[in-house]
Design a protein around this motif. Structure first.
Motif, PDB file in Angstrom:
ATOM      1  N   SER A 116       0.837  -1.250   0.102  1.00  0.00           N
ATOM      2  CA  SER A 116      -0.089   0.081  -0.011  1.00  0.00           C
ATOM      3  C   SER A 116       0.967   1.337   0.180  1.00  0.00           C
ATOM      4  O   SER A 116       0.513   2.389  -0.676  1.00  0.00           O
ATOM      5  CB  SER A 116      -0.950   0.034   1.264  1.00  0.00           C
ATOM      6  N   PHE A 117       1.919   1.159   0.784  1.00  0.00           N
ATOM      7  CA  PHE A 117       2.897   2.259   0.743  1.00  0.00           C
ATOM      8  C   PHE A 117       3.647   2.588  -0.597  1.00  0.00           C
ATOM      9  O   PHE A 117       3.819   3.667  -0.985  1.00  0.00           O
ATOM     10  CB  PHE A 117       3.697   2.252   1.975  1.00  0.00           C
ATOM     11  N   LEU A 118       3.942   1.335  -1.393  1.00  0.00           N
ATOM     12  CA  LEU A 118       4.252   1.588  -2.660  1.00  0.00           C
ATOM     13  C   LEU A 118       3.275   2.281  -3.625  1.00  0.00           C
ATOM     14  O   LEU A 118       3.926   3.290  -4.357  1.00  0.00           O
ATOM     15  CB  LEU A 118       4.883   0.433  -3.254  1.00  0.00           C
ATOM     16  N   VAL A 119       2.081   2.073  -3.550  1.00  0.00           N
ATOM     17  CA  VAL A 119       1.177   2.798  -4.262  1.00  0.00           C
ATOM     18  C   VAL A 119       1.095   4.072  -3.834  1.00  0.00           C
ATOM     19  O   VAL A 119       0.957   5.076  -4.531  1.00  0.00           O
ATOM     20  CB  VAL A 119      -0.104   1.884  -4.302  1.00  0.00           C
ATOM     21  N   LYS A 120       0.978   4.270  -2.494  1.00  0.00           N
ATOM     22  CA  LYS A 120       0.948   5.837  -1.987  1.00  0.00           C
ATOM     23  C   LYS A 120       1.957   6.609  -2.364  1.00  0.00           C
ATOM     24  O   LYS A 120       1.842   7.738  -2.743  1.00  0.00           O
ATOM     25  CB  LYS A 120       0.834   5.524  -0.417  1.00  0.00           C
ATOM     26  N   ASP A 121       3.327   6.307  -2.713  1.00  0.00           N
ATOM     27  CA  ASP A 121       4.597   6.843  -3.104  1.00  0.00           C
ATOM     28  C   ASP A 121       4.248   7.480  -4.544  1.00  0.00           C
ATOM     29  O   ASP A 121       4.928   8.300  -4.960  1.00  0.00           O
ATOM     30  CB  ASP A 121       5.548   6.088  -3.122  1.00  0.00           C
ATOM     31  N   VAL A 122       3.158   6.663  -5.423  1.00  0.00           N
ATOM     32  CA  VAL A 122       2.903   6.942  -6.580  1.00  0.00           C
ATOM     33  C   VAL A 122       1.890   7.944  -7.019  1.00  0.00           C
ATOM     34  O   VAL A 122       1.790   8.747  -7.733  1.00  0.00           O
ATOM     35  CB  VAL A 122       2.832   5.675  -7.470  1.00  0.00           C
ATOM     36  N   THR A 123       0.839   7.831  -6.021  1.00  0.00           N
ATOM     37  CA  THR A 123      -0.429   8.499  -6.185  1.00  0.00           C
ATOM     38  C   THR A 123      -0.511   9.858  -5.691  1.00  0.00           C
ATOM     39  O   THR A 123      -0.852  10.819  -6.204  1.00  0.00           O
ATOM     40  CB  THR A 123      -1.641   7.657  -5.625  1.00  0.00           C
ATOM     41  N   HIS A 124       0.354   9.991  -4.351  1.00  0.00           N
ATOM     42  CA  HIS A 124       0.213  11.197  -3.647  1.00  0.00           C
ATOM     43  C   HIS A 124      -1.152  11.786  -3.665  1.00  0.00           C
ATOM     44  O   HIS A 124      -1.351  13.159  -3.902  1.00  0.00           O
ATOM     45  CB  HIS A 124       1.144  12.199  -4.293  1.00  0.00           C
ATOM     46  N   ARG A 125      -2.236  10.890  -3.303  1.00  0.00           N
ATOM     47  CA  ARG A 125      -3.557  11.686  -3.052  1.00  0.00           C
ATOM     48  C   ARG A 125      -3.652  12.462  -1.830  1.00  0.00           C
ATOM     49  O   ARG A 125      -3.321  11.668  -0.878  1.00  0.00           O
ATOM     50  CB  ARG A 125      -4.296  10.630  -3.362  1.00  0.00           C
ATOM     51  N   ALA A 126      -4.193  13.456  -1.724  1.00  0.00           N
ATOM     52  CA  ALA A 126      -4.280  14.330  -0.511  1.00  0.00           C
ATOM     53  C   ALA A 126      -5.473  13.576   0.081  1.00  0.00           C
ATOM     54  O   ALA A 126      -6.547  12.998  -0.267  1.00  0.00           O
ATOM     55  CB  ALA A 126      -4.640  15.757  -0.825  1.00  0.00           C
ATOM     56  N   ARG A 127      -5.370  13.894   1.872  1.00  0.00           N
ATOM     57  CA  ARG A 127      -6.326  13.274   2.495  1.00  0.00           C
ATOM     58  C   ARG A 127      -7.732  14.179   2.686  1.00  0.00           C
ATOM     59  O   ARG A 127      -7.651  15.304   2.146  1.00  0.00           O
ATOM     60  CB  ARG A 127      -5.868  13.494   3.792  1.00  0.00           C
ATOM     61  N   PRO A 128      -8.830  13.379   2.576  1.00  0.00           N
ATOM     62  CA  PRO A 128     -10.032  14.102   2.661  1.00  0.00           C
ATOM     63  C   PRO A 128     -10.232  15.434   3.615  1.00  0.00           C
ATOM     64  O   PRO A 128     -10.804  16.537   3.025  1.00  0.00           O
ATOM     65  CB  PRO A 128     -11.047  12.933   3.086  1.00  0.00           C
ATOM     66  N   PHE A 129      -9.625  15.359   4.673  1.00  0.00           N
ATOM     67  CA  PHE A 129      -9.584  16.399   5.481  1.00  0.00           C
ATOM     68  C   PHE A 129      -8.734  17.832   5.154  1.00  0.00           C
ATOM     69  O   PHE A 129      -8.857  18.872   5.398  1.00  0.00           O
ATOM     70  CB  PHE A 129      -9.234  16.420   6.995  1.00  0.00           C
ATOM     71  N   GLU A 130      -7.825  17.310   4.424  1.00  0.00           N
ATOM     72  CA  GLU A 130      -6.866  18.408   3.438  1.00  0.00           C
ATOM     73  C   GLU A 130      -7.572  19.117   2.296  1.00  0.00           C
ATOM     74  O   GLU A 130      -7.196  20.368   2.017  1.00  0.00           O
ATOM     75  CB  GLU A 130      -5.513  17.781   3.051  1.00  0.00           C
ATOM     76  N   ARG A 131      -8.613  18.417   1.643  1.00  0.00           N
ATOM     77  CA  ARG A 131      -9.101  18.866   0.481  1.00  0.00           C
ATOM     78  C   ARG A 131     -10.571  19.525   0.856  1.00  0.00           C
ATOM     79  O   ARG A 131     -10.982  20.447   0.306  1.00  0.00           O
ATOM     80  CB  ARG A 131      -9.559  17.965  -0.477  1.00  0.00           C
ATOM     81  N   HIS A 132     -10.988  18.976   1.926  1.00  0.00           N
ATOM     82  CA  HIS A 132     -12.560  19.460   2.355  1.00  0.00           C
ATOM     83  C   HIS A 132     -12.230  20.160   3.727  1.00  0.00           C
ATOM     84  O   HIS A 132     -12.569  19.306   4.839  1.00  0.00           O
ATOM     85  CB  HIS A 132     -13.492  18.350   2.219  1.00  0.00           C
ATOM     86  N   PRO A 133     -12.503  21.524   3.878  1.00  0.00           N
ATOM     87  CA  PRO A 133     -12.251  21.800   5.348  1.00  0.00           C
ATOM     88  C   PRO A 133     -13.422  21.486   6.157  1.00  0.00           C
ATOM     89  O   PRO A 133     -13.402  21.847   7.423  1.00  0.00           O
ATOM     90  CB  PRO A 133     -12.293  23.494   4.955  1.00  0.00           C
TER      91      PRO A 133
END
Length: 206
Positions: free
Chosen positions: A70-87
């Motif tokens: 999962s961390f290998l995929v995380k290093d590729v996707t770099h998707r922001a967390r929900p609380f970072e995108r939605h105040p």
């Protein structure tokens, strides 16, 4: 849609569920809950200390592998967390790695599928717990639904592979067979010598 579900879930939390949702994430760290379950299962099946530890180590290896993937995929996707995108989302606790995929969901389904394969009678409970753990990640505000679905899809094959190894290693023991239903054949039941197999009336087995 992903963001709307995350925002709606955070806006409709139930206070009594907040702490349990956080606890589900805590017990799932590196698959700890599944390692403990494997130890209890080995003790219940009277595998002995060595084989019980082997089963626990195999379970840890499966959950650790799922987490690493999962961390290998995380290093590729770099998707922001929900609380970072939605105040409007106030997380019950914060993490700062990539959101996709959910590592907790990956380890949960790796452990659950493994135990479901080696002890099918426990499968509903194992898979239900894994589902609750995965859903809690959306509830606490740190993942989107697609994050947990991807994590589950990543972890399940890892658990299936480890589960097939575990069955070959442990299921031949008599005590274990009491926990794991096997095909109802003469060989599987291992009838005592000289005891005839029960035949149903009207059925010719020749």
């Amino acid at each position: 849609m992903d963001g709307r579900i995350a925002v709606w879930t955070a806006a409709h939390r139930v206070g009594l569920l907040d702490d349990p949702a956080v606890w589900l994430g805590t017990i799932e760290k590196l698959g700890a809950v599944w390692v403990v379950a494997a130890l209890l299962l080995g003790a219940a099946a009277r595998l002995g200390a060595v084989r019980t530890i082997e089963l626990a180590l195999l379970t840890f290896a499966a959950t650790f592998t799922a987490d690493a993937l999962s961390f290998l995929v995380k290093d590729v996707t770099h998707r922001a967390r929900p609380f970072e995108r939605h105040p409007s989302i106030h997380p019950l606790y914060t993490v700062h790695s990539s959101s996709f995929p959910a590592g907790h969901a990956a380890t949960a389904f790796a452990g659950a599928v493994l135990l479901a394969l080696v002890a099918p009678r426990l499968a509903p409970f194992a898979l239900a717990l894994a589902t609750l753990i995965a859903a809690s990640r959306v509830y606490v505000g740190v993942h989107y639904p697609t994050d947990v679905l991807a994590g589950a899809a990543l972890g399940a094959p890892v658990g299936a592979l480890a589960g097939s190894i575990a069955r070959k290693r442990f299921v031949e023991r008599r005590a274990w067979r009491e926990l794991v239903p096997l095909p109802s054949t003469r060989a599987a039941r291992r009838l005592p010598p000289g005891r005839p197999e029960t035949r149903e009336p009207g059925i010719d087995r020749t």
